[in-house]
Design an enzyme around this catalytic site. Sequence first.
Site, PDB file in Angstrom:
ATOM      1  CB  CYS A   2      -0.878   0.003   1.243  1.00  0.00           C
ATOM      2  SG  CYS A   2      -1.784  -1.522   1.452  1.00  0.00           S
ATOM      3  NE  ARG A  27       4.454   1.653  -1.312  1.00  0.00           N
ATOM      4  CZ  ARG A  27       5.659   1.214  -1.043  1.00  0.00           C
ATOM      5  NH1 ARG A  27       6.685   1.679  -1.719  1.00  0.00           N
ATOM      6  NH2 ARG A  27       5.868   0.314  -0.127  1.00  0.00           N
ATOM      7  CD1 TRP A  76      -2.126  -4.925  -4.879  1.00  0.00           C
ATOM      8  CD2 TRP A  76      -1.730  -6.232  -3.112  1.00  0.00           C
ATOM      9  NE1 TRP A  76      -1.908  -6.213  -5.336  1.00  0.00           N
ATOM     10  CE2 TRP A  76      -1.660  -7.028  -4.279  1.00  0.00           C
ATOM     11  CE3 TRP A  76      -1.513  -6.846  -1.880  1.00  0.00           C
ATOM     12  CZ2 TRP A  76      -1.379  -8.388  -4.248  1.00  0.00           C
ATOM     13  CZ3 TRP A  76      -1.235  -8.212  -1.843  1.00  0.00           C
ATOM     14  CH2 TRP A  76      -1.177  -8.960  -3.020  1.00  0.00           C
ATOM     15  CG  ASN A 102       2.486  -1.218   3.326  1.00  0.00           C
ATOM     16  OD1 ASN A 102       1.928  -2.157   2.772  1.00  0.00           O
ATOM     17  ND2 ASN A 102       3.730  -0.881   3.068  1.00  0.00           N
ATOM     18  N   GLY A 103       0.971  -3.609   5.108  1.00  0.00           N
ATOM     19  CA  GLY A 103       1.529  -4.851   5.664  1.00  0.00           C
ATOM     20  C   GLY A 103       0.427  -5.791   6.117  1.00  0.00           C
ATOM     21  CD  GLU A 484      11.612  -9.320 -17.468  1.00  0.00           C
ATOM     22  OE1 GLU A 484      11.303 -10.163 -16.614  1.00  0.00           O
ATOM     23  OE2 GLU A 484      11.321  -8.116 -17.368  1.00  0.00           O
ATOM     24  CE  LYS A 488       7.986  -6.798 -17.389  1.00  0.00           C
ATOM     25  NZ  LYS A 488       9.095  -7.070 -16.547  1.00  0.00           N
ATOM     26  CD  GLU A 491       4.914  -8.193 -14.745  1.00  0.00           C
ATOM     27  OE1 GLU A 491       4.938  -7.686 -13.632  1.00  0.00           O
ATOM     28  OE2 GLU A 491       5.828  -8.020 -15.578  1.00  0.00           O
ATOM     29  CG  HIS A 507      13.794 -32.958 -22.869  1.00  0.00           C
ATOM     30  ND1 HIS A 507      14.292 -34.232 -22.991  1.00  0.00           N
ATOM     31  CD2 HIS A 507      14.807 -32.137 -23.221  1.00  0.00           C
ATOM     32  CE1 HIS A 507      15.565 -34.189 -23.369  1.00  0.00           C
ATOM     33  NE2 HIS A 507      15.894 -32.915 -23.525  1.00  0.00           N
ATOM     34  CE  LYS A 610       8.265  -0.618  -9.823  1.00  0.00           C
ATOM     35  NZ  LYS A 610       8.599  -1.410 -11.020  1.00  0.00           N
TER      36      LYS A 610
HETATM   37  C1  F6R Z   1       7.883  -7.841 -12.997  1.00  0.00           C
HETATM   38  C2  F6R Z   1       8.189  -7.250 -11.712  1.00  0.00           C
HETATM   39  C3  F6R Z   1       8.309  -8.154 -10.551  1.00  0.00           C
HETATM   40  C4  F6R Z   1       9.469  -7.699  -9.643  1.00  0.00           C
HETATM   41  C5  F6R Z   1       9.483  -8.537  -8.362  1.00  0.00           C
HETATM   42  C6  F6R Z   1      10.618  -8.124  -7.462  1.00  0.00           C
HETATM   43  O1  F6R Z   1       7.749  -6.868 -13.990  1.00  0.00           O
HETATM   44  O2  F6R Z   1       8.314  -6.049 -11.588  1.00  0.00           O
HETATM   45  O3  F6R Z   1       8.468  -9.479 -10.935  1.00  0.00           O
HETATM   46  O4  F6R Z   1      10.655  -7.825 -10.342  1.00  0.00           O
HETATM   47  O5  F6R Z   1       8.267  -8.374  -7.685  1.00  0.00           O
HETATM   48  O6  F6R Z   1      10.505  -6.791  -7.076  1.00  0.00           O
HETATM   49  P1  F6R Z   1      11.738  -6.035  -6.467  1.00  0.00           P
HETATM   50  O7  F6R Z   1      12.783  -5.942  -7.526  1.00  0.00           O
HETATM   51  O8  F6R Z   1      11.229  -4.685  -6.061  1.00  0.00           O
HETATM   52  O9  F6R Z   1      12.208  -6.855  -5.302  1.00  0.00           O
END
Ligand code: F6R
Length: 615
Positions: A2, A27, A76, A102-103, A484, A488, A491, A507, A610
């Site tokens: 949050c 966030r 969140w 938050n938490g 990756e 992307k 997401e 396999h 985030k």
């Molecule tokens: C994907 C993404 C997440 C973060 C992961 C770790 O686009 O952003 O997979 O990479 O949640 O986050 P951090 O780097 O902040 O620990």
Amino acid sequence: MCGIVGYVGRPKSLEVLLGGLRRLEYRGYDSAGVAIITEEGELVTRKRAGKLQVLVDDLAAEPLTDGSTGIGHTRWATHGGPTDVNAHPHLSRDGKLALIHNGIIENFAELRAELLADGYTFESETDTEVAAKLLGREYEAGGGLAAALGRVVVRLEGAFTLLALHRDEPLVVVGARRNSPLVIGLGDGENFLGSDVAAFVEHTQRAVAIGQDQIVTITPDSVLVTDFFGTRVIPSEFQVSWDASAAEKGGWSSFMAKEISEQPEAVANTLRTRIHHDRIELPELAGLEEALTDIDRIVIIACGTASYAGMLGKYALEKWARIPVEVQLSHEFRYSEPVLTPRTLVVSISQSGETMDTLMAVKYAIEAGAATLSICNTQGATIARESDAVIYTHAGPEVAVASTKAFVAQIAALYLFGLHLARVRGTLSAPAIAEALEELSGIPAKLEQVLLTSTRIQELAKWMSDSRAVLFLGRHVGYPVALEGALKLKELAYIHAEGFAAGELKHGPIALIEPGQPVFVIVPSPRDPNSLHAKVVSNIQEIRARGARILAVAEQGDAAVLPFADEVIPIPLAGALFEPLLAVVPLQIFAMELATAKGLDVDQPRNLAKSVTVE
Ligand code: F6R
């Protein structure tokens, strides 16, 4: 997860809170709310489910009286769905106190039962309301708001940042934190609190990070930090290295588009000041120098995109520094009873520096006696502060929820560290280190070239916007790039996407290939010393024979791929280890453009946040 803002100063709380929440919305964005103590001493609140704009529109339609003291929150959801009632702030029983959180409070059920037995009732399903009621009860017991908060937090288990205000202390906001972020912003006749500096950077660049298990009290002219038991601590101030404009879209259609375009600069900034001709300078490793000569193994811990940077780090560290490296997802790490000794270096990678899974893994490593290094993008973040040393990636604020520029900056930082370690361990000659540094220094200019291919990728994404599944293949360093690329796409565009090691295809996963199936293939350079190029071209032929539609990311001028690919996305020539820094960019652009073509919000994809500050 949050976003939290607190303000005390002039009678403009609403503007400060909404401005801060806008910057923190990445966030969490399923509901938002504010609480303000008006100039008349009333406590007023407003909260709404949905994005921050819903709250903003609501406040425009029916204004709230402003005041000099306030707290604001974007949520969140953890306990209870994203509804008006579950949104923060939550109030004490007498309605005089408001609290945001938050938490996760892990023992909330037990505390709630205690309050129920004491005659309390609850409106929401949240753990936060339990903390609000508990704090209200403690306030009635006397001693003031900060002391009451101290008595509450020692009873809480889990991770939390709490902010609270009480109408009987009209120019005071108090906060407390454990394993969840909180930063103070120092102003002139006004002070701020935020989950991160983005909350107040448009007002002040003077910041103070609050340590673990500490309480802060701000008034317009004072800041007091204590431990949970009221003993004063002297925190250290730092200067935020970027200004408000860095966290603005600045004419781009989205933060994602802006951040993808900032990748050349992100890598350049991570390298700047650390490469001097053919030498690496990492003074931040001073505290680890002795350990680095002695370590016999490295464990990299990270989540999501950061873990793919970690996989690339493994290839580089093992090749250059000849030391065994394993990469573990942070949330699996401590439950696998890892073998850690004082000769193990645990390297955590985290853009936010607040990811709870990674933080807990770092703490586990510290307790087990391992040396710890973090690679982090956020100044003063908890993971950076807990670790023995930190290499900051200077990618600048990453606002879009999906990581892009932080990823390439993480790879650059890992490579710098790998070359430094190779020098310390004597595993690479000075000319070999100089050659690798030259290659690394050339990456920003090559990234600029890759960005020029974005128009073609945009067209491709538009054609493919109704794809139901997309596969990504790569070998060696191309494999994390494939993972990756798939992440992307999942997401941002909510399309089922999978990344595979190309050799693994036969396999099992090759059964997925049917006529028309789009497959991105990361093709190694034909100059690759391991002859992987020929193997990947064979893999392409195998799936093409089964009808796959091939989209190859390949070195420019690679004639061997042309006959077999439906589309070739060229990247500039680079050494094998450096190709991922370039090859990932078209995949980021593809995911963003496809999501845009589907009309989706690329900055705030559904269900995500985030900074993942819950386990
Ligand atoms: C994907 C993404 C997440 C973060 C992961 C770790 O686009 O952003 O997979 O990479 O949640 O986050 P951090 O780097 O902040 O620990």
